[in-house]
Design an enzyme around this catalytic site. Sequence first.
Site, PDB file in Angstrom:
ATOM      1  NE  ARG A  64      -4.458   0.336   2.927  1.00 39.94           N
ATOM      2  CZ  ARG A  64      -4.434   1.025   1.780  1.00 39.94           C
ATOM      3  NH1 ARG A  64      -4.039   2.279   1.764  1.00 39.94           N
ATOM      4  NH2 ARG A  64      -4.792   0.442   0.663  1.00 39.94           N
ATOM      5  CG  ASP A  96      -1.775  -1.218   1.342  1.00 38.06           C
ATOM      6  OD1 ASP A  96      -2.188  -1.751   0.295  1.00 38.06           O
ATOM      7  OD2 ASP A  96      -2.002  -1.668   2.480  1.00 38.06           O
ATOM      8  N   GLY A 128     -11.464  -2.763   2.253  1.00 38.67           N
ATOM      9  CA  GLY A 128     -12.125  -1.670   2.965  1.00 38.67           C
ATOM     10  C   GLY A 128     -11.790  -1.657   4.459  1.00 38.67           C
ATOM     11  CG  HIS A 154      -1.591  -2.298  -7.167  1.00 42.60           C
ATOM     12  ND1 HIS A 154      -0.659  -2.844  -8.007  1.00 42.60           N
ATOM     13  CD2 HIS A 154      -1.321  -2.812  -5.944  1.00 42.60           C
ATOM     14  CE1 HIS A 154       0.123  -3.664  -7.324  1.00 42.60           C
ATOM     15  NE2 HIS A 154      -0.267  -3.667  -6.081  1.00 42.60           N
ATOM     16  N   GLY A 188       0.765   1.353  -7.391  1.00 43.17           N
ATOM     17  CA  GLY A 188      -0.161   1.462  -8.523  1.00 43.17           C
ATOM     18  C   GLY A 188      -0.117   2.856  -9.115  1.00 43.17           C
TER      19      GLY A 188
HETATM   20  P1  GDP Z   1      -0.357   0.073  -3.760  1.00 41.78           P
HETATM   21  O1  GDP Z   1      -0.976  -1.233  -3.379  1.00 41.78           O
HETATM   22  O2  GDP Z   1       1.096   0.160  -3.428  1.00 41.78           O
HETATM   23  O3  GDP Z   1      -0.629   0.441  -5.193  1.00 41.78           O
HETATM   24  O4  GDP Z   1      -1.047   1.170  -2.858  1.00 41.78           O
HETATM   25  P2  GDP Z   1      -2.620   1.358  -2.529  1.00 41.78           P
HETATM   26  O5  GDP Z   1      -3.310   1.831  -3.721  1.00 41.78           O
HETATM   27  O6  GDP Z   1      -3.135   0.136  -1.835  1.00 41.78           O
HETATM   28  O7  GDP Z   1      -2.542   2.468  -1.404  1.00 41.78           O
HETATM   29  C1  GDP Z   1      -1.964   3.700  -1.625  1.00 41.78           C
HETATM   30  C2  GDP Z   1      -2.943   4.771  -1.183  1.00 41.78           C
HETATM   31  O8  GDP Z   1      -2.287   6.026  -1.208  1.00 41.78           O
HETATM   32  C3  GDP Z   1      -4.117   4.918  -2.148  1.00 41.78           C
HETATM   33  O9  GDP Z   1      -5.211   5.392  -1.418  1.00 41.78           O
HETATM   34  C4  GDP Z   1      -3.601   5.986  -3.121  1.00 41.78           C
HETATM   35  O10 GDP Z   1      -4.647   6.657  -3.795  1.00 41.78           O
HETATM   36  C5  GDP Z   1      -2.891   6.881  -2.166  1.00 41.78           C
HETATM   37  N1  GDP Z   1      -1.793   7.688  -2.689  1.00 41.78           N
HETATM   38  C6  GDP Z   1      -0.746   7.324  -3.479  1.00 41.78           C
HETATM   39  N2  GDP Z   1       0.148   8.333  -3.572  1.00 41.78           N
HETATM   40  C7  GDP Z   1      -0.356   9.343  -2.798  1.00 41.78           C
HETATM   41  C8  GDP Z   1       0.124  10.645  -2.434  1.00 41.78           C
HETATM   42  O11 GDP Z   1       1.220  11.068  -2.815  1.00 41.78           O
HETATM   43  N3  GDP Z   1      -0.669  11.379  -1.600  1.00 41.78           N
HETATM   44  C9  GDP Z   1      -1.876  10.925  -1.114  1.00 41.78           C
HETATM   45  N4  GDP Z   1      -2.581  11.710  -0.321  1.00 41.78           N
HETATM   46  N5  GDP Z   1      -2.338   9.708  -1.434  1.00 41.78           N
HETATM   47  C10 GDP Z   1      -1.584   8.935  -2.245  1.00 41.78           C
END
Ligand code: GDP
Length: 425
Positions: free
Chosen positions: A307, A13, A304, A41, A17
């Site tokens: 975390r 997370d 959902g 992602h 993505g």
């Molecule tokens: P992944 O599994 O590594 O792709 O990550 P997730 O999508 O599960 O979780 C990352 C969370 O951080 C998601 O809610 C994204 O929309 C959010 N996100 C990613 N980069 C940023 C950022 O720079 N700032 C903020 N506020 N949210 C971010």
Amino acid sequence: MAVIAVVGANWGDEGKGKMVDYLAENSHFVVRFQGGSNAGHTVINDYGKFALHLLPSGVFYPGVVNVLGPGVALDIRAFAEEIDSLAQRNVPTPKIAVSERAQVLMPYHKLFDEYEEERLGARQFGSTKSGIAPFYSDKYAKIGLQVSELYDKDLLRSRLTHALEIKNVLLDHLYRKPTLKVDDLVEELSAQAGILKPYVTDTTRLFADALKEGKTILLEGQLGSLRDPDHGIYPFSTSSSTIAGYAAIGAGLPPYAITEVLAVTKAYSSCVGAGPFVTELTGEEGEDLRRRGGDAGEYGAKTGRPRRVGWFDAVATRYGCAVQGATALAITNLDVLGYLDNIPVCVAYDIDGRITKDFPATPLVSKAKPVLKTMPGWKTDISSARSLKDLPKETRDYIEMVERETGVRVKWVSVGPRREQTFKA
Ligand code: GDP
């Protein structure tokens, strides 16, 4: 030519993505090399907000070939549903190739995942119940099924008969659940084989050609270093390797083909599921960070679930980068910390009075207490920054702290969940 592994430096997370969606614009291939539809992602772009589970995050560029490599846990129903859901939201039909050597996640893998968590009760791991642990167990026990085996009915029947000999004993005697019939499974998997057929490709050959032609390939990791079964907080790990070293294997590329290991880290810590989590914040402080984190609070993109959140853990992240062999870092969610006067950062662990900067094996991680140092906050909204010079000095100092603590250069900075809220450091 570049082959870039985009992998998690933490517990998952981290925003992989988002980073893959951003980098895919200049890539020919985006590849998932491990895990399955248990990923979430999050990608936010002109088409809207998406939580991709099994599809690579390059699906929003019609020119990119999105590959599911041999290392993936392929849930064909989930795969087809995800493709449909993109079409329903007007995303142009993506190019997708699935390795004929990928293994198929069986309907019973999900059942076993659910039954095992039920059996464990209070001891459960917090599985997403996508069938991942039973799938990889069967793969290595050699009772799994490769995509190519779906297209030979006799072979399919005989492989399933063999697998069910074991499964039905467990269902009957351990879980006390209804047993499975081989005919039902042959029918279901034949239907799934039909759905999958247009995508089935010799992706190993595809990549051999791509390398010769100097194409750019992104290898998209799922979860992060600390969930790796060998290097992470076992047994609170996932069941496939989350490490860049495995990306070559799970994709079907030579190890020397990888030119860059881009580890993604959050500016604070978050973690879904059970296991030791040294900087965890409970109570109001944690609730505050959880509410402000990510794009809509820190809640699992797949489940959902809230975390768990905590301060940046330099000990875990330095180790996470080291096991990845990170050559560059992307730091995400920096904007989230803009509400704090001072930002605590964990720079060492106190384990029974011994101070260490080395991330220990799991039993000692459970005993570790964070040694915190405080950085001055920037107390401003940085989400519209588009270069380093738009950032307050305190934010730049924080980025430098991450570089110093991890020993890895920060290459990308992310100040919001949207594609355009990303820039080179
Ligand atoms: P992944 O599994 O590594 O792709 O990550 P997730 O999508 O599960 O979780 C990352 C969370 O951080 C998601 O809610 C994204 O929309 C959010 N996100 C990613 N980069 C940023 C950022 O720079 N700032 C903020 N506020 N949210 C971010």
